[in-house]
Design a protein around this motif. Structure first.
Motif, PDB file in Angstrom:
ATOM      1  N   PRO A   1       0.687  -1.214  -0.150  1.00 48.19           N
ATOM      2  CA  PRO A   1      -0.119  -0.006  -0.008  1.00 48.19           C
ATOM      3  C   PRO A   1       0.948   1.360   0.021  1.00 48.19           C
ATOM      4  CG  PRO A   1      -0.640  -1.774   1.520  1.00 48.19           C
ATOM      5  CD  PRO A   1       0.564  -2.018   1.087  1.00 48.19           C
ATOM      6  N   SER A   2       0.399   2.190  -0.755  1.00 46.41           N
ATOM      7  CA  SER A   2       1.208   3.552  -0.919  1.00 46.41           C
ATOM      8  C   SER A   2       0.417   4.642  -0.040  1.00 46.41           C
ATOM      9  CB  SER A   2       1.563   3.635  -2.245  1.00 46.41           C
ATOM     10  OG  SER A   2       2.274   5.119  -2.334  1.00 46.41           O
TER      11      SER A   2
ATOM     12  N   LYS B   1       4.860   4.590 -16.796  1.00 49.39           N
ATOM     13  CA  LYS B   1       5.809   4.718 -15.965  1.00 49.39           C
ATOM     14  C   LYS B   1       6.591   5.983 -15.907  1.00 49.39           C
ATOM     15  CE  LYS B   1       8.019   0.725 -16.672  1.00 49.39           C
ATOM     16  NZ  LYS B   1       8.818  -0.276 -16.490  1.00 49.39           N
ATOM     17  N   PHE B   2       7.153   6.699 -14.882  1.00 57.12           N
ATOM     18  CA  PHE B   2       7.981   7.842 -15.075  1.00 57.12           C
ATOM     19  C   PHE B   2       9.073   7.452 -16.051  1.00 57.12           C
ATOM     20  CE2 PHE B   2       7.439   9.616 -10.426  1.00 57.12           C
ATOM     21  CZ  PHE B   2       6.279  10.089 -10.876  1.00 57.12           C
ATOM     22  N   TYR B   3       9.238   8.751 -17.056  1.00 54.50           N
ATOM     23  CA  TYR B   3      10.348   8.477 -17.954  1.00 54.50           C
ATOM     24  C   TYR B   3      11.444   8.935 -17.335  1.00 54.50           C
ATOM     25  CZ  TYR B   3      13.662   8.782 -21.871  1.00 54.50           C
ATOM     26  OH  TYR B   3      14.654   8.716 -22.623  1.00 54.50           O
ATOM     27  N   THR B   4      12.567   8.063 -17.328  1.00 54.86           N
ATOM     28  CA  THR B   4      13.915   8.785 -16.499  1.00 54.86           C
ATOM     29  C   THR B   4      14.923   8.784 -17.616  1.00 54.86           C
ATOM     30  OG1 THR B   4      14.480   6.504 -16.028  1.00 54.86           O
ATOM     31  CG2 THR B   4      13.170   7.746 -14.269  1.00 54.86           C
ATOM     32  N   LYS B   5      16.104   9.206 -17.177  1.00 49.02           N
ATOM     33  CA  LYS B   5      17.154   9.536 -18.018  1.00 49.02           C
ATOM     34  C   LYS B   5      17.681   8.146 -18.727  1.00 49.02           C
ATOM     35  CE  LYS B   5      22.037  11.231 -18.366  1.00 49.02           C
ATOM     36  NZ  LYS B   5      21.665  11.793 -19.494  1.00 49.02           N
TER      37      LYS B   5
ATOM     38  N   GLU C   1       7.393  11.886  -5.176  1.00 49.88           N
ATOM     39  CA  GLU C   1       6.407  11.911  -6.246  1.00 49.88           C
ATOM     40  C   GLU C   1       6.162  10.507  -6.730  1.00 49.88           C
ATOM     41  OE1 GLU C   1       7.452  15.125  -8.862  1.00 49.88           O
ATOM     42  OE2 GLU C   1       7.135  16.513  -7.411  1.00 49.88           O
ATOM     43  N   LEU C   2       6.636   9.537  -6.266  1.00 48.67           N
ATOM     44  CA  LEU C   2       6.147   8.087  -6.716  1.00 48.67           C
ATOM     45  C   LEU C   2       4.483   7.978  -6.967  1.00 48.67           C
ATOM     46  CD1 LEU C   2       8.848   5.682  -5.409  1.00 48.67           C
ATOM     47  CD2 LEU C   2       8.391   6.368  -7.661  1.00 48.67           C
ATOM     48  N   TRP C   3       3.992   8.696  -5.898  1.00 47.30           N
ATOM     49  CA  TRP C   3       2.488   8.482  -5.996  1.00 47.30           C
ATOM     50  C   TRP C   3       1.922   8.794  -7.318  1.00 47.30           C
ATOM     51  CZ3 TRP C   3      -1.133  12.481  -6.812  1.00 47.30           C
ATOM     52  CH2 TRP C   3      -0.818  13.942  -6.679  1.00 47.30           C
ATOM     53  N   LYS C   4       2.490   9.717  -8.055  1.00 46.47           N
ATOM     54  CA  LYS C   4       1.984  10.157  -9.319  1.00 46.47           C
ATOM     55  C   LYS C   4       2.314   8.940 -10.395  1.00 46.47           C
ATOM     56  CE  LYS C   4       3.254  14.816  -8.650  1.00 46.47           C
ATOM     57  NZ  LYS C   4       3.888  16.190  -9.068  1.00 46.47           N
ATOM     58  N   GLU C   5       3.272   8.287 -10.190  1.00 42.18           N
ATOM     59  CA  GLU C   5       3.352   7.182 -11.104  1.00 42.18           C
ATOM     60  C   GLU C   5       2.693   6.022 -10.745  1.00 42.18           C
ATOM     61  OE1 GLU C   5       7.728   5.179 -12.574  1.00 42.18           O
ATOM     62  OE2 GLU C   5       7.223   4.623 -10.461  1.00 42.18           O
ATOM     63  N   GLU C   6       2.337   5.875  -9.256  1.00 38.43           N
ATOM     64  CA  GLU C   6       1.389   4.951  -9.073  1.00 38.43           C
ATOM     65  C   GLU C   6      -0.148   4.957  -9.682  1.00 38.43           C
ATOM     66  OE1 GLU C   6       2.002   4.990  -4.813  1.00 38.43           O
ATOM     67  OE2 GLU C   6       4.090   4.699  -5.152  1.00 38.43           O
TER      68      GLU C   6
END
Length: 923
Positions: A816-817, A889-893, A857-862
């Motif tokens: 759970p987040s 998913k978040f786009y990362t470098k 900000e991981l909740w945004k990805e979730e």
């Protein structure tokens, strides 16, 4: 070291501010009645009796103070207002004088400061009704009574009704009066007779004994003020101490400890400037000689005057120049050189000078180049221009405010210096050394020039310069068509009005070590500046070709709607996004010990120990030490909570009786060495983290599974955006470098993109799949950049946010987040449409993976993941029967999370050789 300071600044807590803020947000009590503080408005008698209308932040400062005096017991008698240079602290003092007189029956006010210049200015502000700087109306009237303000050297033994007494004194003299018996001075007994409100300005000078144990002069100042403040401790109506300063060393633990529970309002310089209440600040870094700098700044200043006339500025617009020198002798010599330069100027010399300057590679100032262009276009009338320069910069209009001792000159020159905006004041130039860093509130200062000779490059010298820049940045409320504005008018304007009418230029030396120190000092003050170079706002236009498409005419973008959250929802810590378990795992922070756990390889050199001593007593003690957890305050965020006992013991809340504490410690650590103070500190740190989540989690709206369509043509429009060029403020630190890119490819709907490196990398990655996407989605493949600037002034943009709904989980679908009821706007939307009119909308959010921000900000990805994996739960409006909304998913470098692989799987396309080559070219 700088990083450590920055992290500490983030953790600073000021209970008075927090409590006042939350009281503002709590509009109703349990019975539905409006709470008194929420409905409190600044009394009309304040606005009616002050010359200036208080700004929003000044009103908020007054509201916060009112809250401390009416809702906190015991009422704090010592508070600090930490407000930016130029933000109007003296206006606030004037308002507080009226407030304390009317609401709390204070008639005696002691204003104290450590410099004559501030004292004389404040005398004009508060007691000299004949001064142009006087802050009260000519007649002060409250409840039908005329109120007199009297300047006194001693407070009277018997006070008169309807009278405010103000004593203005250097803190040195206040000290002498207490500790040295002299005729006419005020001893301690004078402060015991009637209640006194002390207004202590530039309060950062009064903490020497807090900083160290040395018995120096400043130490005695602090001691003197404290003696006065405590003089009536045994009386029902006590003395008050209100401190004011722009500069507080909260990074020093002793200073933070002193003021933590006294700071009633903060308004930092960076916010003051970014809110538009100041001029912009630009640096002109030049290797020119002092004489060339002098002529350059005269040309720039005179061009400001011409530009004001062109823009329709009415009234007296007189831009002032200040030349800052290191020593009095150098300042006097520079004054002489300046007068000679103006006397010898002619049209031929001016023309040759401008042409020579334009050839110099080092001169890249946007403002100077525009000025040069103006003068050369008017080369046929340079003789007239020179005559105007000689008139405006005549020696009688040049003021040197130093004597041999470095002090300001007689009162007449002081008055001239502090009335530079007056139509009857003709001074255009001020030469000075060190007396203008505090108390000088001139508004029409537009250029500060650093004289090179003997200029120090150490940190102390550049900090003084940074403070001077902060003072010079005060906004000048010039008139256009008879209307004044007290904040910037031209932010985002594509013309150069802001550059000349709303910008302070600081002309520096171009010496690397000096510039490094100067930039460091500006950063330490969090004062936003940048080099003066071309930076016009860029218009970002929707491509004409896109406006001819069916997607533009009829397409929609979809976001979920939100609904009000009832108080009944907030019935446990889980509802605030807190995963509170019975087994608490924490790190033991060694802080001041030789071993710091943060420097240890946790996977190899640590162990977890069970803290057997830990029990509910530590929870109770920690709660007592944190003002946030006082029940009256906590109830505002936990509306279902009935008592502190329930909060401590109930399983829905802290469940303190069943908690077990485990600490990660170094392998060599002995459990018996653990102290009670260390256990308490761990507990306090845990509760501080919970406090942040409780505060952010108490949001009165939450998302639903109902998605609504918004017409693309109404929400994606042309907009203006500047490329930010500040380099000296933490407000924008941490952001990647932002640049402008031309976007010829038709899949991107705007002609340009103003993006950071990661965002541009994402665009290129998506570009590599456009052909494959078009094979499947033949009607439309477009990438929308959702920029906050599109609807900055429109409330309708609030609809374009995603809100968390359903039961959020981590990306792995197991743990759970956090619950987050606030919404967010993903930066990009991939808009797809096939021949059956099926819409596929994919949200994409690029995110750097460094630091706490990514984790927070991981909740945004979730949310994006939940939306993707729970398609069956989504309900669309009636006409949206053929729509799918998902998120990546978040786009990362370098596509570190394989986001593009997820895109391929989601859209059903395959990576071919052409795409592989394109991706390699990106890398």
């Amino acid at each position: 070291m700088a990083k450590a300071k920055k992290n500490k600044e983030k953790t600073l807590q000021f209970p008075l501010i927090e409590q006042a803020r939350h009281a503002d947000n709590a509009f109703l009590d349990e019975a539905g009645n409006t709470l008194e503080h929420a409905s409190f408005e600044v009394p009309s008698y304040i606005d009616e009796n002050l010359l200036h209308t208080l700004r929003n932040y000044q009103n908020q400062a007054l509201r916060n103070y009112h809250f401390t005096q009416t809702h906190i017991q015991p009422n704090p008698q010592h508070v600090l207002f930490n407000m930016a240079t130029g933000s109007g602290k003296t206006d606030l003092m004037a308002a507080l004088i009226l407030y304390l007189y009317q609401e709390h029956n204070y008639q005696n006010f002691l204003f104290t400061v450590n410099t004559n210049s501030v004292l004389m200015k404040t005398e004009d502000n508060l007691v000299n009704a004949a001064s142009e700087k006087y802050l009260f109306n000519e007649k002060i009237e409250i409840d039908g009574n005329t109120i007199a303000i009297k300047k006194v050297e001693r407070f009277p033994r018997l006070t008169q009704a309807n009278t405010i007494y103000i004593k203005l004194s250097l803190v040195q003299n206040v000290f002498d009066g207490l500790f040295t018996i002299k005729e006419g001075t005020m001893g301690l007994s004078d402060y015991e007779r009637h209640p006194v409100a002390i207004l202590a300005d530039e309060a950062h000078h009064y903490s020497a004994s807090t900083k160290s144990s040395e018995k120096d002069a400043e130490n005695t100042w602090e001691s003197a003020i404290n003696k006065i403040w405590n003089a009536r401790n045994n009386e029902e109506q006590k003395n008050l101490l209100l401190e004011f300063t722009a500069t507080v060393g909260f990074e020093k633990e002793a200073i933070y400890d002193k003021y933590r529970d006294k700071v009633v309002y903060r308004y930092p310089l960076s916010k003051f400037m970014l809110d538009g209440y100041s001029k912009q600040v630009k640096r002109i870094e030049t290797s020119a000689s002092d004489e060339d700098k002098m002529l350059n700044v005269v040309l720039l200043s005179q061009f400001r005057k011409y530009r004001a006339q062109i823009e329709g500025v009415t009234g007296n617009f007189k831009p002032v120049i200040m030349f800052k020198s290191a020593k009095v002798d150098i300042s006097i010599a520079a004054t002489k050189a300046f007068k000679t330069l103006i006397a010898n100027l002619n049209a031929s010399k001016l023309s040759n000078f401008i042409k020579r300057q334009q050839l110099l590679d080092s001169n890249d100032s946007s403002a100077l180049e525009l000025a040069y262009t103006f003068y050369l276009k008017n080369e046929d009338r340079l003789a007239d221009i020179v005559r105007e320069i000689k008139h405006d910069f005549d020696p009688k209009n040049v003021l040197n405010v130093n004597d041999k001792s470095g002090n300001m000159l007689e009162k007449g020159q002081y008055e001239a210096l502090n009335t530079l905006e007056s139509p009857n004041n003709f001074y255009r130039v001020v030469f000075a050394v060190a007396k203008l860093t505090e108390g000088w509130d001139v508004l029409n200062l537009y250029d500060i020039v650093r004289i090179t000779e003997s200029a120090a490059t150490n940190k102390d010298a550049t900090m003084v310069e940074a403070q001077l820049i902060g003072r010079g940045a005060r906004y000048y409320p010039f008139e256009i068509e008879g209307v004044k504005s007290y904040s910037r008018r031209f932010d985002g304007d594509s013309s150069n009005k802001q550059l000349f009418l709303e910008t302070l230029h600081y002309h520096t030396m171009n010496e690397p070590q000096y510039l490094k120190q100067l930039v460091g000092s500006l950063k330490q003050m969090d004062l936003p500046t940048g080099k003066d170079k071309q930076n016009p706002p860029i218009e970002i236009k929707v491509k004409s070709a896109f406006k001819r498409t069916d997607a533009w005419r009829n397409g929609k973008i979809y976001y979920n709607e939100s609904v009000e959250v009832p108080d009944s929802y907030f019935d446990s810590l889980e509802k605030y996004g807190i995963n509170h378990r019975e087994d608490i795992q924490r790190y033991l922070n060694y802080g001041s010990r030789e071993v710091d756990y943060r420097t240890i390889d946790l996977s190899q050199n640590t162990k977890s120990i069970h803290v057997k001593k830990f029990d509910a007593r530590y929870i109770k003690k920690a709660l007592q030490k944190l003002d946030f957890y006082h029940f009256a305050n906590l109830k505002k965020y936990l509306p279902q909570l009935n008592s502190m006992k329930e909060f401590i013991h109930d399983e829905k809340w802290l469940n303190a009786d069943k908690l077990k504490l485990f600490l990660t410690v170094p392998q060599e650590y002995r459990s018996e060495a653990l102290t009670a103070d260390e256990i308490l500190k761990v507990t306090i740190d845990l509760l501080k983290e919970y406090q942040v989540k409780i505060q952010s989690g108490y949001v009165k709206e939450r998302g639903t599974n109902k998605f609504k369509g918004y017409p693309i043509k109404d929400y994606l429009s042309n907009y203006n955006k500047r490329v930010p060029e500040y380099d000296t403020t933490t407000q924008i630190s941490g952001q990647q470098h932002i640049t402008v890119h031309e976007m010829p490819d038709d899949f991107f709907i705007y002609e340009k993109a103003i993006v950071n490196n990661l965002e541009y990398e994402l665009i290129e990655r998506v570009k590599a799949y456009v052909d494959a996407l078009r094979d499947k989605y033949k009607k439309a493949v477009y990438l929308f950049r959702m920029d906050e600037n599109m609807h900055r002034e429109s409330i309708k943009s609030e609809a374009l946010k995603l809100h968390q709904y359903g039961k959020p989980t981590q990306a792995d679908g197991k743990t759970p987040s956090d619950v987050h009821l606030s919404g967010f706007q993903p930066d990009f939307i991939l808009f797809l449409e096939d021949e059956s009119d099926f819409y596929f909308q994919i949200f994409i959010e690029p995110k750097g993976m460094s630091g706490d921000r990514f984790v927070k900000e991981l909740w945004k990805e979730e949310l994006l993941a939940y939306m993707t994996t729970h398609q069956g739960e989504i309900e669309f409006e009636d006409d949206a029967v053929n729509v799918k909304v998902s998120g990546l998913k978040f786009y990362t470098k370098d596509d570190g999370q394989d986001t593009m692989k997820q895109l391929r799987e989601m859209t059903g396309i395959k990576e071919n050789q052409k795409q592989e080559e394109a991706l390699l070219s990106v890398e």
